[in-house]
Write a protein that holds these residues in place. Structure first.
Motif, PDB file in Angstrom:
ATOM      1  N   LEU A 208      -1.468 -33.552  -0.551  1.00 31.62           N
ATOM      2  CA  LEU A 208      -2.244 -33.592   0.604  1.00 31.62           C
ATOM      3  C   LEU A 208      -2.893 -32.261   1.117  1.00 31.62           C
ATOM      4  O   LEU A 208      -3.764 -31.878   1.451  1.00 31.62           O
ATOM      5  CB  LEU A 208      -1.677 -34.406   1.856  1.00 31.62           C
ATOM      6  CG  LEU A 208      -2.883 -34.885   2.687  1.00 31.62           C
ATOM      7  CD1 LEU A 208      -3.907 -35.438   2.461  1.00 31.62           C
ATOM      8  CD2 LEU A 208      -2.101 -35.490   4.020  1.00 31.62           C
ATOM      9  N   ILE A 209      -1.938 -31.333   1.237  1.00 31.92           N
ATOM     10  CA  ILE A 209      -2.174 -29.982   1.630  1.00 31.92           C
ATOM     11  C   ILE A 209      -3.258 -29.423   0.748  1.00 31.92           C
ATOM     12  O   ILE A 209      -4.256 -28.809   1.001  1.00 31.92           O
ATOM     13  CB  ILE A 209      -0.880 -29.208   1.896  1.00 31.92           C
ATOM     14  CG1 ILE A 209      -0.161 -29.435   3.048  1.00 31.92           C
ATOM     15  CG2 ILE A 209      -1.265 -27.767   2.163  1.00 31.92           C
ATOM     16  CD1 ILE A 209       1.148 -28.867   3.319  1.00 31.92           C
ATOM     17  N   PHE A 210      -2.779 -29.311  -0.448  1.00 29.35           N
ATOM     18  CA  PHE A 210      -3.650 -28.545  -1.545  1.00 29.35           C
ATOM     19  C   PHE A 210      -5.043 -29.154  -1.531  1.00 29.35           C
ATOM     20  O   PHE A 210      -5.945 -28.718  -1.873  1.00 29.35           O
ATOM     21  CB  PHE A 210      -2.854 -28.707  -2.625  1.00 29.35           C
ATOM     22  CG  PHE A 210      -2.123 -27.238  -2.964  1.00 29.35           C
ATOM     23  CD1 PHE A 210      -2.609 -26.259  -3.091  1.00 29.35           C
ATOM     24  CD2 PHE A 210      -0.728 -27.426  -3.019  1.00 29.35           C
ATOM     25  CE1 PHE A 210      -1.738 -24.999  -3.406  1.00 29.35           C
ATOM     26  CE2 PHE A 210       0.301 -26.337  -3.133  1.00 29.35           C
ATOM     27  CZ  PHE A 210      -0.388 -25.150  -3.164  1.00 29.35           C
ATOM     28  N   THR A 211      -5.058 -30.373  -1.548  1.00 30.91           N
ATOM     29  CA  THR A 211      -6.320 -31.404  -1.359  1.00 30.91           C
ATOM     30  C   THR A 211      -7.214 -30.866  -0.058  1.00 30.91           C
ATOM     31  O   THR A 211      -8.613 -30.584  -0.575  1.00 30.91           O
ATOM     32  CB  THR A 211      -6.134 -32.857  -1.266  1.00 30.91           C
ATOM     33  OG1 THR A 211      -5.313 -33.285  -2.545  1.00 30.91           O
ATOM     34  CG2 THR A 211      -7.745 -33.459  -1.480  1.00 30.91           C
ATOM     35  N   ALA A 212      -6.815 -31.106   0.845  1.00 29.19           N
ATOM     36  CA  ALA A 212      -7.298 -30.586   1.851  1.00 29.19           C
ATOM     37  C   ALA A 212      -7.704 -29.137   2.178  1.00 29.19           C
ATOM     38  O   ALA A 212      -8.818 -28.630   2.999  1.00 29.19           O
ATOM     39  CB  ALA A 212      -6.634 -30.775   3.499  1.00 29.19           C
ATOM     40  N   CYS A 213      -7.111 -28.195   1.286  1.00 28.25           N
ATOM     41  CA  CYS A 213      -7.270 -26.744   1.247  1.00 28.25           C
ATOM     42  C   CYS A 213      -8.185 -26.417   0.036  1.00 28.25           C
ATOM     43  O   CYS A 213      -7.954 -25.303  -0.374  1.00 28.25           O
ATOM     44  CB  CYS A 213      -5.860 -26.011   1.383  1.00 28.25           C
ATOM     45  SG  CYS A 213      -5.314 -26.000   3.116  1.00 28.25           S
ATOM     46  N   HIS A 214      -8.865 -27.145  -0.411  1.00 27.99           N
ATOM     47  CA  HIS A 214      -9.754 -26.926  -1.614  1.00 27.99           C
ATOM     48  C   HIS A 214     -10.843 -26.012  -1.252  1.00 27.99           C
ATOM     49  O   HIS A 214     -11.355 -26.015  -0.414  1.00 27.99           O
ATOM     50  CB  HIS A 214     -10.422 -28.223  -2.052  1.00 27.99           C
ATOM     51  CG  HIS A 214     -10.865 -28.277  -3.265  1.00 27.99           C
ATOM     52  ND1 HIS A 214     -12.037 -27.876  -3.797  1.00 27.99           N
ATOM     53  CD2 HIS A 214     -10.473 -28.839  -4.642  1.00 27.99           C
ATOM     54  CE1 HIS A 214     -12.488 -27.965  -4.969  1.00 27.99           C
ATOM     55  NE2 HIS A 214     -11.436 -28.333  -5.767  1.00 27.99           N
ATOM     56  N   PRO A 215     -11.255 -25.202  -2.141  1.00 30.48           N
ATOM     57  CA  PRO A 215     -12.064 -24.210  -2.074  1.00 30.48           C
ATOM     58  C   PRO A 215     -13.549 -24.646  -1.741  1.00 30.48           C
ATOM     59  O   PRO A 215     -14.418 -24.006  -1.397  1.00 30.48           O
ATOM     60  CB  PRO A 215     -12.078 -23.557  -3.352  1.00 30.48           C
ATOM     61  CG  PRO A 215     -10.765 -23.675  -3.968  1.00 30.48           C
ATOM     62  CD  PRO A 215     -10.340 -24.880  -3.529  1.00 30.48           C
ATOM     63  N   VAL A 216     -13.838 -26.031  -1.875  1.00 28.34           N
ATOM     64  CA  VAL A 216     -15.051 -26.596  -1.670  1.00 28.34           C
ATOM     65  C   VAL A 216     -15.501 -26.579  -0.081  1.00 28.34           C
ATOM     66  O   VAL A 216     -16.341 -26.633   0.361  1.00 28.34           O
ATOM     67  CB  VAL A 216     -15.057 -27.994  -1.987  1.00 28.34           C
ATOM     68  CG1 VAL A 216     -14.329 -28.954  -1.454  1.00 28.34           C
ATOM     69  CG2 VAL A 216     -16.411 -28.459  -2.001  1.00 28.34           C
ATOM     70  N   LEU A 217     -14.089 -26.488   0.686  1.00 30.41           N
ATOM     71  CA  LEU A 217     -14.338 -26.300   2.170  1.00 30.41           C
ATOM     72  C   LEU A 217     -14.362 -24.943   2.430  1.00 30.41           C
ATOM     73  O   LEU A 217     -13.317 -23.969   2.044  1.00 30.41           O
ATOM     74  CB  LEU A 217     -13.213 -27.158   2.783  1.00 30.41           C
ATOM     75  CG  LEU A 217     -13.256 -28.522   2.300  1.00 30.41           C
ATOM     76  CD1 LEU A 217     -11.822 -29.228   3.135  1.00 30.41           C
ATOM     77  CD2 LEU A 217     -14.256 -29.454   2.817  1.00 30.41           C
ATOM     78  N   PRO A 218     -14.840 -24.442   3.723  1.00 38.91           N
ATOM     79  CA  PRO A 218     -14.674 -23.357   4.306  1.00 38.91           C
ATOM     80  C   PRO A 218     -13.132 -23.077   4.755  1.00 38.91           C
ATOM     81  O   PRO A 218     -12.485 -24.151   5.234  1.00 38.91           O
ATOM     82  CB  PRO A 218     -15.653 -23.368   5.675  1.00 38.91           C
ATOM     83  CG  PRO A 218     -16.619 -24.317   5.265  1.00 38.91           C
ATOM     84  CD  PRO A 218     -15.857 -25.167   4.418  1.00 38.91           C
ATOM     85  N   THR A 219     -12.728 -22.103   4.952  1.00 41.30           N
ATOM     86  CA  THR A 219     -11.332 -21.772   5.440  1.00 41.30           C
ATOM     87  C   THR A 219     -11.115 -22.517   6.663  1.00 41.30           C
ATOM     88  O   THR A 219      -9.880 -23.211   6.594  1.00 41.30           O
ATOM     89  CB  THR A 219     -11.015 -20.307   5.311  1.00 41.30           C
ATOM     90  OG1 THR A 219     -11.308 -19.581   4.002  1.00 41.30           O
ATOM     91  CG2 THR A 219      -9.448 -19.931   5.813  1.00 41.30           C
ATOM     92  N   GLU A 220     -11.966 -22.119   7.736  1.00 43.73           N
ATOM     93  CA  GLU A 220     -11.548 -22.740   8.934  1.00 43.73           C
ATOM     94  C   GLU A 220     -11.641 -24.458   8.916  1.00 43.73           C
ATOM     95  O   GLU A 220     -10.605 -25.028   9.756  1.00 43.73           O
ATOM     96  CB  GLU A 220     -12.818 -22.382  10.155  1.00 43.73           C
ATOM     97  CG  GLU A 220     -12.856 -21.015  10.171  1.00 43.73           C
ATOM     98  CD  GLU A 220     -13.515 -20.266   9.067  1.00 43.73           C
ATOM     99  OE1 GLU A 220     -13.995 -20.985   8.105  1.00 43.73           O
ATOM    100  OE2 GLU A 220     -14.090 -19.186   9.443  1.00 43.73           O
ATOM    101  N   ALA A 221     -12.531 -25.178   8.042  1.00 44.94           N
ATOM    102  CA  ALA A 221     -12.267 -26.488   7.794  1.00 44.94           C
ATOM    103  C   ALA A 221     -11.107 -26.968   7.203  1.00 44.94           C
ATOM    104  O   ALA A 221     -10.632 -28.105   7.711  1.00 44.94           O
ATOM    105  CB  ALA A 221     -13.448 -26.961   7.109  1.00 44.94           C
ATOM    106  N   ARG A 222     -10.720 -26.199   6.218  1.00 42.49           N
ATOM    107  CA  ARG A 222      -9.472 -26.352   5.406  1.00 42.49           C
ATOM    108  C   ARG A 222      -8.232 -26.556   6.375  1.00 42.49           C
ATOM    109  O   ARG A 222      -7.432 -27.486   6.428  1.00 42.49           O
ATOM    110  CB  ARG A 222      -8.939 -25.476   4.412  1.00 42.49           C
ATOM    111  CG  ARG A 222     -10.091 -25.040   3.314  1.00 42.49           C
ATOM    112  CD  ARG A 222      -9.586 -24.068   2.478  1.00 42.49           C
ATOM    113  NE  ARG A 222     -10.630 -23.492   1.839  1.00 42.49           N
ATOM    114  CZ  ARG A 222     -10.471 -22.296   0.935  1.00 42.49           C
ATOM    115  NH1 ARG A 222      -9.233 -22.192   0.868  1.00 42.49           N
ATOM    116  NH2 ARG A 222     -11.354 -21.993   0.181  1.00 42.49           N
TER     117      ARG A 222
END
Length: 430
Positions: A128-142
């Protein structure tokens, strides 16, 4: 169940809230593995919580509340998947598809009550962490999304951690969920080659989850040890996946050493005890040894050309405290030097404020006060309670009691943690 045996409604709601705070991340992670949709997983987990609020007041608290919530959420996930099949498959294929779904997920539901502790919890959380921290999202959103899902932090708590307005955080979280769904991001821990672009965000999330456990931003509790333990477990798993990353080892060192102080951070009456006043015999020295060993490994990796980053440097600062048998033995000049290095790799007004505290211990309160006063105009620190708290402490050491009292009162007005507020008001009166 006999109605007279049912718990008091307020007590029951506190129990539900406590179970939810501890178990929400595990439930969301397990359901996300089934649905492959983080936003939908959170909704289904919330449905399970609503079901508990509906049924438990009538039926009583189940023997295993966490397993009840997990089972209910998974059943709702199966219903959701069944509906997807009904909408996406031709009628003649329904029987086979539904049968496959039941075969795949029904054992999970049936076994949850009997084998709750044996579920693949750690891996699901890391996925779940790695999914939510996907590069498709800006860093702040991750980071905001993952703190919301795994840390159980409210948008207000996340906003305070980043020193930004609450609506900004709320927008980041909503957009992040939509982006992950639209991009059909797989729910998995990526391979080594794809892990690097997400690693910094994953480390930041684990670090912030631990911080919220170590010093809760709001509520009645001074600490939330379950969050600290969760962050420690996650970083240990991460260290096994990326053993040659000095920043991972640095974060292991930082969290283990910080966690070692938890038993000494409150007294026999449950009141907060600050670092310099703690009984160091009560520190968990096994955790200290684990942290120092991780820091040694980070140092060895640095010799191979992998430079230290903010977590290894903070781990080194924590190690300075851990190596001092008594508070007065702390090597404050070395800590100041480490903060100088930290400001180079991760400049922020909060780091500068922490450095000022170290300067105060190394060179005296007058030198530190000048640094703190220079930070007072920084807009990011305008509502940060630690600034007037530090200033109050320095003023008190300089014998400027009335000014110190005003600063402690201002700090108390800014914090939303009841225990911290009480501590600051006590210092204002003392």
């Amino acid at each position: 169940m006999n109605p007279s045996a049912l718990p008091d409604r307020d007590a029951l709601h506190r129990s539900i809230d406590s179970v939810w705070r501890i178990e929400a991340a595990r439930i969301i992670a397990s359901v996300a593995r089934m649905t492959r949709d983080v936003g939908r997983a959170e909704e289904l987990a919330q449905d399970a919580l609503l079901a508990a609020l509906e049924h438990w007041p009538k039926d009583g608290l189940p023997a295993n509340p966490a397993a009840w919530l997990m089972t209910t959420a998974k059943r709702r996930a199966i219903d959701h998947l069944r509906q997807q099949v009904l909408h996406q498959r031709e009628h003649e294929a329904l029987g086979r598809d539904l049968e496959a779904l039941e075969a795949q997920y029904a054992p999970d539901v049936a076994d949850t009550l009997m084998h709750a502790e044996q579920d693949d919890i750690g891996d699901d959380l890391l996925r779940l962490i790695f999914t939510a921290c996907h590069p498709v999202l800006p860093t702040e959103a991750r980071v905001a999304l993952t703190l919301r899902l795994l840390g159980g932090l409210t948008t207000a708590e996340i906003a305070r951690a980043f020193l930004v307005p609450e609506p900004t955080v709320a927008q980041r979280i909503v957009r992040a969920k939509r982006s992950l769904t639209a991009a059909q991001v797989p729910f998995e821990v990526p391979g080594a080659a794809d892990r690097a672009p997400r690693l910094a965000s994953v480390l930041e999330v684990i670090y912030l989850i631990f911080n919220e456990g170590y010093a809760a931003t709001a509520g009645d509790d001074w600490m939330r040890p379950a969050l600290c333990a969760e962050a420690q477990r996650l970083v240990r798993v991460l260290a096994s996946l990326a053993p040659d990353e000095p920043e991972v080892q640095g974060l292991v060192a930082l969290l283990e050493i910080q966690a070692s102080r938890l038993p000494a951070r409150t007294d026999a009456q449950g009141q907060p005890v600050l670092l310099m006043d703690q009984d160091r015999a009560r520190w968990d020295h096994l955790l200290v040894r684990r942290g120092l060993a991780a820091l040694d490994k980070a140092e060895q990796l640095a010799r191979t050309g992998k430079p230290w980053g903010p977590y290894a440097l903070q781990g080194a600062i924590a190690a300075c405290h851990a190596r001092a048998r008594q508070a007065q033995d702390t090597d404050w000049p070395h800590i100041v030097a480490l903060y100088d290095a930290l400001l180079q790799v991760a400049p922020s007004p909060v780091v500068a404020l922490n450095r000022a505290v170290a300067v105060g211990m190394a060179e005296g309160p007058e030198a530190a006060l000048a640094l703190v006063d220079a930070l007072a105009s920084d807009p990011l620190l305008r509502h940060y309670h630690w600034l007037p708290s530090v200033r109050g402490d320095l003023l008190a050491k300089l014998g400027r009691g009335d000014e110190a009292r005003a600063e402690f009162e201002r700090a108390a007005s800014l914090t939303r943690n009841a225990q911290e507020k009480a501590l600051l008001l006590a210092r204002a009166c003392g």
